[in-house]
Enzyme design. Structure first.
Site, mmCIF file in Angstrom:
data_model
loop_
_atom_site.group_PDB
_atom_site.id
_atom_site.type_symbol
_atom_site.label_atom_id
_atom_site.label_comp_id
_atom_site.label_asym_id
_atom_site.label_seq_id
_atom_site.Cartn_x
_atom_site.Cartn_y
_atom_site.Cartn_z
ATOM 1 N N GLU A 277 0.836 -1.218 0.000
ATOM 2 C CA GLU A 277 0.000 0.000 0.000
ATOM 3 C C GLU A 277 0.860 1.254 0.000
ATOM 4 O O GLU A 277 0.554 2.235 -0.682
ATOM 5 C CB GLU A 277 -0.947 0.004 1.206
ATOM 6 C CG GLU A 277 -1.946 -1.146 1.241
ATOM 7 C CD GLU A 277 -3.023 -1.060 0.158
ATOM 8 O OE1 GLU A 277 -3.039 -0.067 -0.587
ATOM 9 O OE2 GLU A 277 -3.831 -2.006 0.067
ATOM 10 N N ASP A 410 -5.170 -9.933 -8.152
ATOM 11 C CA ASP A 410 -5.501 -9.054 -9.287
ATOM 12 C C ASP A 410 -4.312 -8.382 -9.970
ATOM 13 O O ASP A 410 -4.038 -8.583 -11.155
ATOM 14 C CB ASP A 410 -6.537 -7.996 -8.845
ATOM 15 C CG ASP A 410 -6.176 -7.288 -7.532
ATOM 16 O OD1 ASP A 410 -5.128 -7.593 -6.940
ATOM 17 O OD2 ASP A 410 -6.955 -6.403 -7.105
ATOM 18 N N THR A 634 -0.704 0.645 -10.250
ATOM 19 C CA THR A 634 -2.040 0.135 -9.902
ATOM 20 C C THR A 634 -2.823 1.108 -9.019
ATOM 21 O O THR A 634 -3.967 0.850 -8.677
ATOM 22 C CB THR A 634 -1.938 -1.262 -9.256
ATOM 23 O OG1 THR A 634 -3.228 -1.859 -9.219
ATOM 24 C CG2 THR A 634 -1.356 -1.189 -7.855
#
Ligand code: DMJ
Length: 647
Positions: A277, A410, A634
Site C-alpha cells: 500500500e 488481481d 495500480t
C-alpha cells in the site's frame, strides 16, 4: 290486439319487480335490451360513438389510471425482460440503457434518490437548488441543497452544473427526446468536454475541501463525523492526490499540498506500514508527481520512503514481508501467518524499478526482480494463474488450488503486462507469463450469465467453479485493452469489451446505480436475473476499477458509450456519496437508495484514482498522459515508459 304501448310495457314490467333481487336484475336487462332494439341503426351508432369518445377522453385525462395500467404491464412482463430490454433509440440518440430493478414500492418511478427529493423535484426535471432538511424541516444553509441522512448532511444534488444546463436547454426545445434525457438524468449528449471536465473538477474540489477542513495531513477523511482516520500517519490522501491535482490543473490546491510535503511530511516515524500500500500510493504518487512537475522535492521524498521500505525484502526467501517499520528499519509478516499476498509482492515492481532508474541505484530493481523470477518458476500455477498466498520462509505458494482475478491476485496480472511495457517491450518473460495467464483466464474462469449472457470472470477453488466476481476484477477490461493497443491479440479486446459491459451492469442494475463490492452471477437456465448480491457484499468503497477500464476503452475505441457510462457513475457518486460539508463517503448498501448507509470514510484512492480516471475519460486531449509514453501503476500514478536505451 294492438301491441303494448311503452307505458303498458313499463306498467307490466314494473309489476314484476316485486320479486327477488335477481328477478329485478333480469328485468333491467330485458328492459334495456328491448329499448336498445327499438332504436334506429343511426341512433345506436351515435350512442356507441359517444360512449367510445367518452371512454377515450376519460382515459387521457386520468394519468394515474394510465400509470397503473402501465405498471400492470410491467408487472406482467418477465421481470428481467422489463429491466434489460433497451428502450428503442431515436435517430441520433444513444439507446437508453436498461434500468435497474426497482423495489415494488418504487415501481411507478424511475427517479433515484430519497422520496423527499423526488417529491421536490420541479416538473421541468431540473434538480432543485434548495431542498428542505428532512429531519429538521428547515432549510440548510448550503445553496446546493441538502437532506439530512441520520444526522449527517448529504448532498442531494443530482448532477452538476453541466447536467442542469442540459435540462434547461432541452426544456426550451420542448421535444420528447429532451424529456427522455431529463428523466434518465444521465445522458450527456449535449455536454461539451469542458462541461464534463468541470464536473469532475467540482467533485475533486469538493472532496479536497472536506479533506482540508477536517483531515489535513492525516491519512483519510471521515466526512460524516468531520474527522479523520490514520492508517500509516503519512498524509496518504494528500500524497495520493498530488498528481491528480496536477493533471486537473488545480494549481492552488497543488501548491498547498506541496508545501505540506516540503515542510510536514516525514518518514522518520516509528510506524508499521504495509509494503504494497505504501509503495503504490506513496512511492508511486511521489515518483509520478516528480515526473509531471520536475520538482526534485518529490524525488527526494521518493528516495526516502523507498529506502525505508527495503528491510521488507530481508526474508529467508527474498519474498518480502507485508509490513515494515519505516522508523526502526524492521519488517515482519502479519501476526497470524508468515505468508504474504501474491498480488502485494508482485505489484511493487513498477515503482521500485523506476526508483532504481532515477537514482542509478540498482538495489531497488534487484529486490523486486528477484520476486518476479521466483514467482515465474514456482509450481502450483494453473495455466499461468497464480494462487493467492506465498510463504516468506519457503518462497512457495500456500493455500494452493484457489484462483481468482480479484483480491490478493488481481494486480499480479496487471503488472506482468505493465512491466513489459515500462521496459520498452524487451523483457519477454513478462509478456509470456501475461499471455499464458490470459489464456488461463479464458480457459478456467470466463463464463456467461443466464439469462442475458453477460461475460464474467469467476473463481476456481480445487476444481470447483464459483460465479463470484469482486469489483476489483473490473481492472481487467482496461488491462486487456492496453495489451491489444500494444499489439496483443484482438480477442483480448473482444473479452475486454464484453467484460466492460458486465462491470457497467454491476452499477446499472443496482438501485443506487453504484456497484457492490462483490457480485454473484447466475448461470443456471431459468434464472430471472443475471446478478445477485449477498447482504455482506453490498458496500461501495468509491473504488476506481470500472472507471479505470472505461478510460482505457474510450481511449482505444472512441466509443462514446463509455463516456456516457462514466458520466452515470459520476452522477451516482454525487447523488449517494457526496457529503455536503465536504468529501465523499463509502456506503454500506448500494441496494437501498433511500438509505445507502454511509460508512464515514473517503478512501485515498477516490482522489488518487477514481476522479483521475474520470477526468481522463472525459478529456479529448489524448496527449494528457499519453498511453504510449506513460504506464499507470495500480494506484493510477503515471510512470514513464523507459526510453529504449534505458531498458
Ligand atoms: C487501490 O489501492 C489499487 O487500485 C489496488 O490495486 C486495488 N485496490 C485499490 C482500489 O480499489
Amino acid at each position: 290486439m294492438h301491441p303494448p304501448s311503452r307505458q303498458d310495457y313499463v306498467a307490466i314490467t314494473l309489476g314484476q319487480r316485486g320479486g327477488t333481487y335477481n328477478n329485478g336484475k333480469q328485468w333491467r336487462r330485458q328492459s334495456c335490451w328491448r329499448k336498445w332494439k327499438q332504436l334506429s341503426r343511426l341512433q345506436r351508432s351515435l350512442i356507441l360513438f359517444t360512449l367510445v369518445l367518452l371512454l377515450i377522453c376519460g382515459l387521457a385525462s386520468y394519468p394515474t389510471l394510465t400509470d397503473h395500467l402501465r405498471a400492470g404491464e410491467e408487472e406482467t412482463m418477465h421481470p428481467l425482460v422489463a429491466r434489460v430490454l433497451p428502450e428503442p433509440a431515436k435517430p441520433g440518440q444513444l439507446p437508453l440503457l436498461p434500468r435497474p430493478e426497482q423495489p415494488s414500492k418504487r415501481k411507478l418511478s424511475n427517479k433515484r434518490g430519497p422520496p423527499l427529493l423526488q417529491n421536490l423535484q420541479p416538473k421541468n426535471g431540473n434538480a432543485s437548488n434548495t431542498v428542505e432538511d428532512k429531519a429538521g424541516g428547515g432549510k440548510e444553509g448550503d445553496e446546493k441543497g441538502v437532506i439530512s441522512w441520520r444526522g449527517a448532511v448529504i448532498e442531494t444534488e443530482q448532477g452538476t452544473e453541466g447536467a442542469k444546463d442540459v435540462g434547461a436547454k432541452d426544456d426550451a426545445a420542448g421535444n420528447q427526446e429532451a424529456k427522455t434525457v431529463k428523466e434518465s438524468d444521465h445522458s450527456n449528449h449535449n455536454m461539451t468536454e469542458a462541461d464534463w471536465l468541470a464536473a469532475v473538477k467540482d467533485s475533486f474540489r469538493h472532496a479536497w475541501q472536506g479533506y482540508k477542513d477536517f483531515a489535513w495531513g492525516h491519512d483519510e477523511l471521515r466526512p460524516i463525523s468531520k474527522s479523520y482516520s490514520e492508517w500509516f500517519g503519512l498524509g496518504l490522501t494528500l500524497i495520493d492526490a498530488l498528481d491528480t491535482m496536477w493533471i486537473m490543473g488545480l494549481k492552488t490546491e497543488f501548491e498547498e499540498a506541496k508545501a505540506w510535503v516540503a515542510t510536514e511530511l516525514s518518514f522518520n516515524k516509528n510506524v508499521d506500514v504495509n509494503l504494497f500500500e505504501s509503495t503504490i500510493r506513496i512511492l508511486g504518487g511521489l515518483l509520478s508527481t516528480y515526473h509531471l512537475t520536475g520538482d526534485a522535492l518529490f524525488l527526494e521524498k521518493a528516495k526516502d520512503i523507498g529506502s525505508r521500505l527495503m528491510p521488507a525484502f530481508k526474508t529467508p526467501s527474498k519474498i518480502p514481508y507485508s509490513d515494515v517499520n519505516i522508523g526502526k528499519g524492521t519488517a515482519h509478516p502479519p501476526r497470524w501467518t508468515s505468508d504474504s499476498t501474491v498480488a502485494e509482492v508482485t505489484s511493487i515492481q513498477l515503482e521500485f524499478r523506476e526508483l532504481s532508474r532515477l537514482t542509478q541505484d540498482p538495489q531497488y530493481e534487484a529486490a523486486v526482480a528477484e520476486v518476479m523470477n521466483k514467482v515465474h518458476k514456482l509450481d502450483g500455477k494453473l495455466d499461468g494463474l497464480v494462487p493467492m498466498f506465498i510463504n516468506t520462509n519457503s518462497g512457495q505458494f500456500t493455500h494452493q488450488g484457489t484462483f481468482t482475478l480479484g483480491a490478493r491476485a488481481d494486480s499480479y496480472y496487471e503488472y506482468l503486462l505493465k512491466q513489459w511495457l515500462q521496459g520498452g517491450k524487451k523483457e519477454t518473460q513478462f509478456l509470456e507469463d501475461y499471455l499464458q495467464a490470459i489464456e488461463g483466464v479464458k480457459k478456467n474462469l470466463v463464463q456467461r450469465t443466464s439469462p442475458n449472457g453477460l461475460t464474467f470472470v469467476g473463481e476456481l477453488s480445487h476444481g470447483q467453479f464459483s460465479p463470484k466476481m469482486d469489483h476489483l476484477v473490473c481492472f481487467l477490461p482496461g488491462t486487456l485493452a492496453l495489451g491489444t493497443h500494444n499489439g496483443l491479440p484482438q480477442d483480448h479486446m473482444d473479452l475486454a469489451k464484453q467484460m466492460m459491459e458486465t462491470c457497467y451492469q454491476m452499477y446499472k442494475q443496482m438501485e443506487t446505480g453504484l456497484s457492490p463490492e462483490i457480485v454473484h452471477f447466475n448461470m443456471h437456465q431459468g434464472s430471472v436475473r443475471d446478478i445477485e448480491v449477498k447482504l455482506a457484499d453490498r458496500h461501495n468503497l468509491l473504488r476506481p476499477e470500472t472507471v479505470e477500464s472505461l478510460f482505457y476503452l474510450y481511449r482505444f475505441t472512441k466509443d462514446h458509450k463509455y463516456r456516457q457510462w462514466g458520466w452515470e457513475i459520476l452522477q451516482n457518486f454525487n447523488k449517494y456519496t457526496k457529503v455536503s460539508s465536504g468529501g465523499y463517503t463509502s456506503v454500506n448498501n448500494v441496494r437501498d437508495p433511500d438509505y445507502p448507509s454511509p460508512r464515514d470514510k473517503m478512501e485515498s484512492f477516490f482522489l488518487g484514482e477514481t476522479l483521475k480516471y474520470l477526468y481522463l475519460l472525459f478529456s479529448d486531449d489524448f496527449k494528457l498522459i499519453n498511453l504510449d509514453e506513460y504506464v499507470f501503476n495500480t494506484e493510477a500514478h503515471p510512470l514513464p515508459i523507459w526510453p529504449s536505451s534505458a531498458a
